[in-house]
Design a protein around this motif. Sequence first.
Motif, PDB file in Angstrom:
ATOM      1  N   GLN A  27       0.821  -1.215   0.000  1.00 57.05           N
ATOM      2  CA  GLN A  27       0.000   0.000   0.000  1.00 57.05           C
ATOM      3  C   GLN A  27       0.860   1.272   0.000  1.00 57.05           C
ATOM      4  O   GLN A  27       0.349   2.368   0.208  1.00 57.05           O
ATOM      5  N   GLY A  28       2.169   1.114  -0.201  1.00 58.46           N
ATOM      6  CA  GLY A  28       3.055   2.273  -0.313  1.00 58.46           C
ATOM      7  C   GLY A  28       3.622   2.784   0.996  1.00 58.46           C
ATOM      8  O   GLY A  28       4.208   3.859   1.045  1.00 58.46           O
ATOM      9  N   ALA A  61       4.550   3.391  10.490  1.00 64.23           N
ATOM     10  CA  ALA A  61       4.401   3.265   9.041  1.00 64.23           C
ATOM     11  C   ALA A  61       4.237   4.638   8.392  1.00 64.23           C
ATOM     12  O   ALA A  61       3.519   5.495   8.915  1.00 64.23           O
ATOM     13  N   CYS A  62       4.903   4.827   7.264  1.00 66.31           N
ATOM     14  CA  CYS A  62       4.827   6.117   6.568  1.00 66.31           C
ATOM     15  C   CYS A  62       4.714   5.906   5.072  1.00 66.31           C
ATOM     16  O   CYS A  62       5.493   5.163   4.480  1.00 66.31           O
ATOM     17  N   ASN A  63       3.749   6.560   4.476  1.00 65.81           N
ATOM     18  CA  ASN A  63       3.635   6.642   3.032  1.00 65.81           C
ATOM     19  C   ASN A  63       4.142   8.044   2.678  1.00 65.81           C
ATOM     20  O   ASN A  63       3.479   9.039   3.009  1.00 65.81           O
ATOM     21  N   PRO A  64       5.327   8.144   2.073  1.00 65.14           N
ATOM     22  CA  PRO A  64       5.936   9.463   1.845  1.00 65.14           C
ATOM     23  C   PRO A  64       5.046  10.443   1.081  1.00 65.14           C
ATOM     24  O   PRO A  64       5.025  11.636   1.399  1.00 65.14           O
ATOM     25  N   ASN A  65       4.316   9.955   0.096  1.00 63.98           N
ATOM     26  CA  ASN A  65       3.454  10.853  -0.675  1.00 63.98           C
ATOM     27  C   ASN A  65       2.343  11.437   0.197  1.00 63.98           C
ATOM     28  O   ASN A  65       2.058  12.638   0.132  1.00 63.98           O
ATOM     29  N   LEU A  66       1.735  10.588   1.011  1.00 62.74           N
ATOM     30  CA  LEU A  66       0.666  11.067   1.888  1.00 62.74           C
ATOM     31  C   LEU A  66       1.224  12.001   2.956  1.00 62.74           C
ATOM     32  O   LEU A  66       0.617  13.029   3.259  1.00 62.74           O
ATOM     33  N   ALA A  67       2.371  11.645   3.527  1.00 60.93           N
ATOM     34  CA  ALA A  67       2.984  12.495   4.551  1.00 60.93           C
ATOM     35  C   ALA A  67       3.331  13.863   3.976  1.00 60.93           C
ATOM     36  O   ALA A  67       3.099  14.895   4.618  1.00 60.93           O
ATOM     37  N   ARG A 125      -5.976   2.911   2.283  1.00 65.08           N
ATOM     38  CA  ARG A 125      -4.776   2.074   2.164  1.00 65.08           C
ATOM     39  C   ARG A 125      -4.570   1.202   3.410  1.00 65.08           C
ATOM     40  O   ARG A 125      -4.223   0.021   3.300  1.00 65.08           O
ATOM     41  N   LEU A 126      -4.784   1.763   4.587  1.00 63.39           N
ATOM     42  CA  LEU A 126      -4.613   0.970   5.812  1.00 63.39           C
ATOM     43  C   LEU A 126      -5.678  -0.113   5.916  1.00 63.39           C
ATOM     44  O   LEU A 126      -5.387  -1.246   6.318  1.00 63.39           O
ATOM     45  N   ARG A 127      -6.909   0.206   5.524  1.00 63.35           N
ATOM     46  CA  ARG A 127      -7.962  -0.824   5.529  1.00 63.35           C
ATOM     47  C   ARG A 127      -7.616  -1.953   4.559  1.00 63.35           C
ATOM     48  O   ARG A 127      -7.833  -3.128   4.861  1.00 63.35           O
ATOM     49  N   ALA A 128      -7.074  -1.592   3.397  1.00 60.81           N
ATOM     50  CA  ALA A 128      -6.675  -2.608   2.419  1.00 60.81           C
ATOM     51  C   ALA A 128      -5.551  -3.483   2.972  1.00 60.81           C
ATOM     52  O   ALA A 128      -5.560  -4.712   2.774  1.00 60.81           O
TER      53      ALA A 128
END
Length: 136
Positions: A27-28, A61-67, A125-128
């Motif tokens: 999920q990135g 957990a970190c998704n760089p684009n979302l952060a 994404r976290l639910r997935a």
Amino acid sequence: MAYTLTTHVPLPYAEAVDAVKAALADQGFGVLTEIDIRKTFTAKLGDEAGDSVGDYVILGACNPNLASRALGAEPEMGALLPCNVVVRRAVGAEETTVEAIDPQTMVQLSSSGQVKEVADDAGTRLRAALAAVSGQ
């Protein structure tokens, strides 16, 4: 409001941790931090405290684009990052519990439409990831 997204999986603890990391990556999300609560409690509070909490890890957990989007909207959002994901199994439990912070918690603290968009995306994404781990 519930502040976590939760699932229970029949996997042994170590396998569940590996499965969660893989599902997050799909999920990135990368895992920036890993805090072994049992190990920390044992070292700081003794064996009894470590044993009472059971197997317990907090993954940052970190998704760089979302952060990047969240921080661009409100730099203060950094205080809520990374997204914490917990994998835990009590002594004698038959299942391992996986919990992630519900990103909608951020929306409760912000009036920014951009933060809501990021929280919606992160939540999807976290639910997935949790669904993938639980086989749903």
